[in-house]
Design a protein around this motif. Structure first.
Motif, short mmCIF file in Angstrom:
data_model
loop_
_atom_site.label_atom_id
_atom_site.label_comp_id
_atom_site.label_asym_id
_atom_site.label_seq_id
_atom_site.Cartn_x
_atom_site.Cartn_y
_atom_site.Cartn_z
N SER A 48 0.83 -1.21 0.00
CA SER A 48 0.00 0.00 0.00
C SER A 48 0.86 1.26 0.00
CB SER A 48 -0.93 0.00 1.22
OG SER A 48 -1.90 -1.01 1.11
N THR A 49 2.00 1.21 0.69
CA THR A 49 2.90 2.35 0.69
C THR A 49 3.48 2.59 -0.70
OG1 THR A 49 3.49 1.93 3.00
CG2 THR A 49 4.97 3.34 1.75
N THR A 55 0.84 7.25 -6.49
CA THR A 55 -0.42 7.92 -6.87
C THR A 55 -0.72 9.19 -6.09
OG1 THR A 55 -1.71 6.53 -5.34
CG2 THR A 55 -1.41 5.72 -7.59
N ARG A 56 0.25 9.66 -5.30
CA ARG A 56 0.01 10.88 -4.53
C ARG A 56 -0.37 12.03 -5.46
NH1 ARG A 56 -1.40 10.87 0.23
NH2 ARG A 56 0.36 9.59 0.88
N TYR A 57 -1.46 12.70 -5.18
CA TYR A 57 -2.01 13.85 -5.91
C TYR A 57 -2.61 13.49 -7.27
CZ TYR A 57 0.51 16.48 -2.36
OH TYR A 57 0.99 16.95 -1.17
N ILE A 58 -2.56 12.21 -7.67
CA ILE A 58 -3.20 11.84 -8.94
C ILE A 58 -4.25 10.74 -8.72
CG2 ILE A 58 -1.33 12.59 -10.46
CD1 ILE A 58 -0.35 9.72 -10.60
N SER A 59 -4.56 10.45 -7.47
CA SER A 59 -5.61 9.50 -7.12
C SER A 59 -6.42 10.05 -5.96
CB SER A 59 -5.01 8.14 -6.72
OG SER A 59 -6.02 7.29 -6.18
N MET A 60 -7.70 9.75 -5.96
CA MET A 60 -8.55 10.17 -4.85
C MET A 60 -8.19 9.45 -3.55
SD MET A 60 -10.87 12.50 -5.54
CE MET A 60 -12.30 12.21 -4.50
N PRO A 62 -4.92 7.49 -2.54
CA PRO A 62 -3.59 6.87 -2.67
C PRO A 62 -3.32 5.88 -1.54
CG PRO A 62 -3.43 9.16 -1.92
CD PRO A 62 -4.84 8.94 -2.33
N GLY A 63 -2.90 4.67 -1.93
CA GLY A 63 -2.54 3.66 -0.95
C GLY A 63 -3.70 2.94 -0.30
N ARG A 64 -4.90 3.17 -0.76
CA ARG A 64 -6.08 2.54 -0.15
C ARG A 64 -6.73 1.55 -1.12
NH1 ARG A 64 -9.77 7.32 2.07
NH2 ARG A 64 -11.08 5.52 2.59
N THR A 128 2.38 0.03 -9.06
CA THR A 128 2.67 -0.67 -7.81
C THR A 128 3.22 -2.07 -8.08
OG1 THR A 128 0.87 0.54 -6.75
CG2 THR A 128 1.68 -1.43 -5.62
N ALA A 129 2.63 -2.76 -9.03
CA ALA A 129 3.08 -4.12 -9.37
C ALA A 129 4.50 -4.11 -9.89
CB ALA A 129 2.13 -4.73 -10.40
N ARG A 130 4.83 -3.15 -10.76
CA ARG A 130 6.19 -3.09 -11.32
C ARG A 130 7.21 -2.78 -10.22
NH1 ARG A 130 3.16 -0.56 -15.43
NH2 ARG A 130 3.71 1.55 -14.75
N ALA A 131 6.84 -1.89 -9.30
CA ALA A 131 7.76 -1.55 -8.21
C ALA A 131 8.01 -2.76 -7.32
CB ALA A 131 7.19 -0.39 -7.39
N LEU A 132 6.94 -3.47 -6.96
CA LEU A 132 7.10 -4.66 -6.12
C LEU A 132 7.92 -5.72 -6.85
CD1 LEU A 132 6.40 -6.08 -3.46
CD2 LEU A 132 4.37 -7.00 -4.60
N CYS A 133 7.67 -5.88 -8.13
CA CYS A 133 8.41 -6.82 -8.97
C CYS A 133 9.91 -6.55 -8.88
CB CYS A 133 7.92 -6.71 -10.41
SG CYS A 133 9.02 -7.40 -11.66
N TYR A 134 10.29 -5.28 -9.03
CA TYR A 134 11.72 -4.93 -9.02
C TYR A 134 12.31 -5.11 -7.63
CZ TYR A 134 15.98 -2.50 -10.36
OH TYR A 134 17.29 -2.19 -10.65
N TYR A 135 11.56 -4.76 -6.61
CA TYR A 135 12.05 -4.89 -5.24
C TYR A 135 12.33 -6.35 -4.88
CZ TYR A 135 12.19 -4.52 -0.15
OH TYR A 135 12.57 -4.60 1.17
#
Length: 219
Positions: A48-49, A55-60, A62-64, A128-135
């Motif tokens: 979620s983080t 998505t900060r400022y581009i989603s109603m 973010p993280g939820r 989010t999926a791509r970030a988790l994939c790389y991590y």
């Protein structure tokens, strides 16, 4: 947070680019901290983080997790919103249970598919999926991979359509009710992208060294 910038607004690309950079910094920091702290558990809060950074400022929201509405993504119809928490826990459990026996590309392929399959967030599921994939890829390899042309960036830019086609085949192959699917094709793609990242990094390094040597004064 109720304020957000719509995709049609001129600020959207600026914010999205900054969000990607902040998310990547958070990924690298988390990798370093996980080594210091003898392993940082991948849980729902961590994922979620990642979404909140993306998505900060581009989603109603973010993280939820999405609530009270369902979605359709191309030819894939994620499960009902009420099943999101359960499926995310199943996904994380499978990731942990198979960590020791899966190869780095397989772990990364599963992480990339799992978030996209459940589609838990209001926006930014792909990011989010791509970030988790790389991590998890770097975690499994045991090294923060060098280079600017990362696997994450290659998927986003050069292989977006191709990886979406593979994701759909993975969606179709899910062994319900288990959160399992065929990782072979996506793992092969990720393996090739790792090779590209490392090769490009070494090539750029060699070019920089050659340029520096050519510019050095001679006696």
């Amino acid at each position: 947070m109720s304020f957000f910038v719509d995709e049609s607004h001129g600020l959207f690309n600026f914010i999205s680019t900054r969000n990607r950079a902040r998310q990547f910094d958070f990924l690298e920091m988390s990798y370093v901290v996980s080594n210091y702290a003898a392993g940082l558990e991948i849980d729902s809060e961590f994922i979620s983080t990642l979404n909140a950074y993306a998505t900060r400022y581009i989603s109603m929201q973010p993280g939820r997790h999405r609530r009270h509405y369902n979605v359709k993504v191309g030819d894939h119809t994620p499960s009902d919103w009420s099943l999101v928490p359960e499926e995310m826990e199943m996904f994380i459990d499978v990731l942990h249970d198979n960590w020791s026996r899966w190869s780095p590309p397989e772990v990364a392929a599963y992480a990339l598919w799992g978030v996209n399959h459940v589609h838990p967030f209001c926006d930014g599921n792909g990011r989010t999926a791509r970030a988790l994939c790389y991590y998890v890829l770097c975690q499994k390899i045991g090294q923060w991979l060098p280079g600017r042309l990362t696997v994450l960036e290659q998927i986003r830019t050069d292989h977006r359509a191709h990886h979406c086609e593979i994701l759909q085949r993975m969606h179709d192959a899910r062994a319900r009710p288990d959160m399992m699917t065929d990782l072979t094709e996506m793992a092969a793609l990720i393996d090739s992208l790792v090779v590209t990242q490392i090769y490009t990094h070494h090539t750029e390094q060699a070019a920089e060294i050659a340029a520096a040597a050519g510019a050095a004064p001679t006696n």
